[in-house]
Each structure stands twice: as C-alpha cells, then as structure tokens.
Design a protein around this motif. Structure first.
Motif: not given
Length: 299
Positions: A205-214, A161-178
């Motif tokens: 973290v901005t939620g404005e990227g092209l890819f990511g959770p829908l 993910f853009e800008g993701a690090t080991k300490r700062n990365k998305p925490n997505l749940e099962v069932g999330s649409l990507m």
C-alpha cells in the motif's frame, strides 16, 4: 531497496529496479517516482536514434568474455567445486546430483555464487531468482497471468505482495506493467512469480516496495545478454548516463527494460543510448552519450 553501488550516486539492483540520486530506478527513500506514461514512439525525438557517425557498431571490438570463463557445450559437466551455488539459465542438476550445461556458451559466475551460461539466446527461459518485467494478460480471483516472454504465461498469486491479505490486496487491471521475481520455474509446471522482496520490507500500500506495478515510463526490449550486463554494478553506459541525467530504471532478465525520466526527450535518449551501447567499448559509449545529450539539448 536495490543494492547500492559503492562510490556512485545511483543504485543498481541485480536485475533491475534502481534508485537514483541522479540516475536510475524505483524511487528514492523519501520521494515518489515522478514520471510519464505516454509512449514516446510518436515523439520527434525518434531521430535521436541517431546518426552516430563515426560511432557505429564495431563487432571486432565486441567485449571479450571473462578470461576465467570456460566454454561449455550442451551435455558438458559443470564443476562447482562443492560450493553451494545458485544455478541460472543454461545449467541444470540431474537426478544423480550431476550438474550439466544445456546450451552452448561461456560459463559465468557472479559475486553472489550464481552461475549461468552466457550466450546470445533470444528466447527467455525463466530461472528461480530472476527479476522480470511483465504485462498482466488475464485476471482471475486469486491469480493474475503475466506475459514475461516465455511460451506460456506466468502466474502471480494475488497474495504474493508484501503485507497482502484476503481483505487487503492489490486490485490490478489487465494491461498493468509489473515488476516481479521468479520463485518457481519448472518445465513441467507454469512459472510462478512474486512481488515479495527479501531486501525491501515495505507493504504494497505504500508504493515503496522493490516489486510491484510500474507506473508511467516506457518499456523497450533488448537482448538477454545486454539485460544481464545492465545489472552489473559497473555497467558503464548507466554510469555515463547517470552523470548527466536523472532517471529511473527497472531491468528484467527477460529482456524488458522500463525507463522513467522527467521528459519524453530524456526517455528516448536513454533508451537509444542503452540499445546502442551493446557492442561499444567504454570510450565509444562516452562519446555516444555525449552526442545524444548535446543533440537533445539543442532541440
């Protein structure tokens, strides 16, 4: 952001998420995506799937293939003319450097020097560069497993993910649409996905990227051929809908389409219009969209 369509008030990406001014996709530059999460299946508007009397599918009027396209059979050689080209579905390069077709269909080429075999294949086979819509089915420490319609789940690293690090990365749940892009596709290895875009450098973290959770919206399936047609800059059905409605759209080459609009009524209308348009001419599409919009307005 996705590629903007010249002269039109909405934007359309090569496979998918679109930013509208009054039509499709992600979010606009300065506003977040509104949306509805609820599945409109239970909506009474299912009737909008409609009685399109006089506008039913006419297979005789099926759009012709590109006049320059040549029909290929499995094993046929594909001459690329020595030009650097991205190989899409149905085309592979052998160890000797020879490029051959692996399925029957018409040879197509996009403006970005991408070639593929166009046919009515139902099973999706991932290809590098494809944009896909998938659902998280498993969650592990460093990876997620996504169902994108292949026979095996695809892998999405948690740091892709853009800008993701080991300490700062998305925490997505099962069932999330990507919404992701394919970065590795090999029949001997699992498909690898990424949510890092070469076009939009917005941190996750901005939620404005092209890819990511829908988030919110509704997903429906369509044929792979229709999904490729929806990605085209001059897709007539999206243009017709964009002139009348405001909505967001994320198109996956795996035949999954995500729609988000201001109401359940409009979402069902848009889904039906897109699915009904596959075998219609441009004039029939205009009439069909007009019928759907008038029917929805009368409810």
């Amino acid at each position: 952001m996705p590629h903007r369509v010249p002269g039109m008030s909405f934007t359309l990406s090569c496979a998918a998420r679109v930013f509208p001014k009054h039509s499709m996709a992600l979010r606009s530059n300065n506003e977040k995506s509104p949306g509805i999460q609820r599945n409109p299946r239970d909506s009474p508007l299912d009737s909008v799937n409609l009685s399109l009397q006089g506008h039913r599918m006419d297979r005789k009027k099926h759009p012709r293939l590109d006049a320059k396209a040549s029909t290929k059979f499995p094993g046929d050689k594909v001459d690329l003319g020595g030009v650097p080209t991205r190989l899409g579905n149905g085309i592979v390069q052998e160890q000797g450097g020879q490029v051959i077709a692996t399925r029957y269909g018409a040879l197509k080429q996009s403006s970005g020097n991408r070639v593929w075999i166009d046919n009515y294949q139902k099973r999706y086979v991932a290809s590098v560069g494809d944009w896909v819509v998938g659902v998280i089915t498993e969650k592990h420490g460093d990876n997620y497993r996504l169902d994108i319609g292949e026979d095996q789940p695809a892998r999405l690293p948690s740091l892709s993910f853009e800008g993701a690090t080991k300490r700062n990365k998305p925490n997505l749940e099962v069932g999330s649409l990507m919404y992701c892009t394919v970065v590795m596709a090999n029949k001997h290895m699992e498909t690898e996905l990424s949510c890092i875009s070469p076009y939009v450098k917005k941190e996750w973290v901005t939620g404005e990227g092209l890819f990511g959770p829908l988030k919110d919206g509704y997903v429906f399936k369509c044929s792979l051929r229709l999904a490729r047609r929806l990605m085209q800059a001059k897709c007539h059905v999206l243009k017709a809908l964009g002139e009348l409605l405001k909505f967001e759209l994320a198109i996956g080459l795996n035949g999954q389409v995500w729609v988000n609009s201001g109401s359940e009524m409009e979402t069902v209308l848009i889904c039906n219009a897109i699915k009904n348009s596959e075998f219609m001419s441009e004039s029939e599409i205009d009439k069909m969209v007009g019928i759907l919009v008038r029917h929805a307005a009368s409810q």
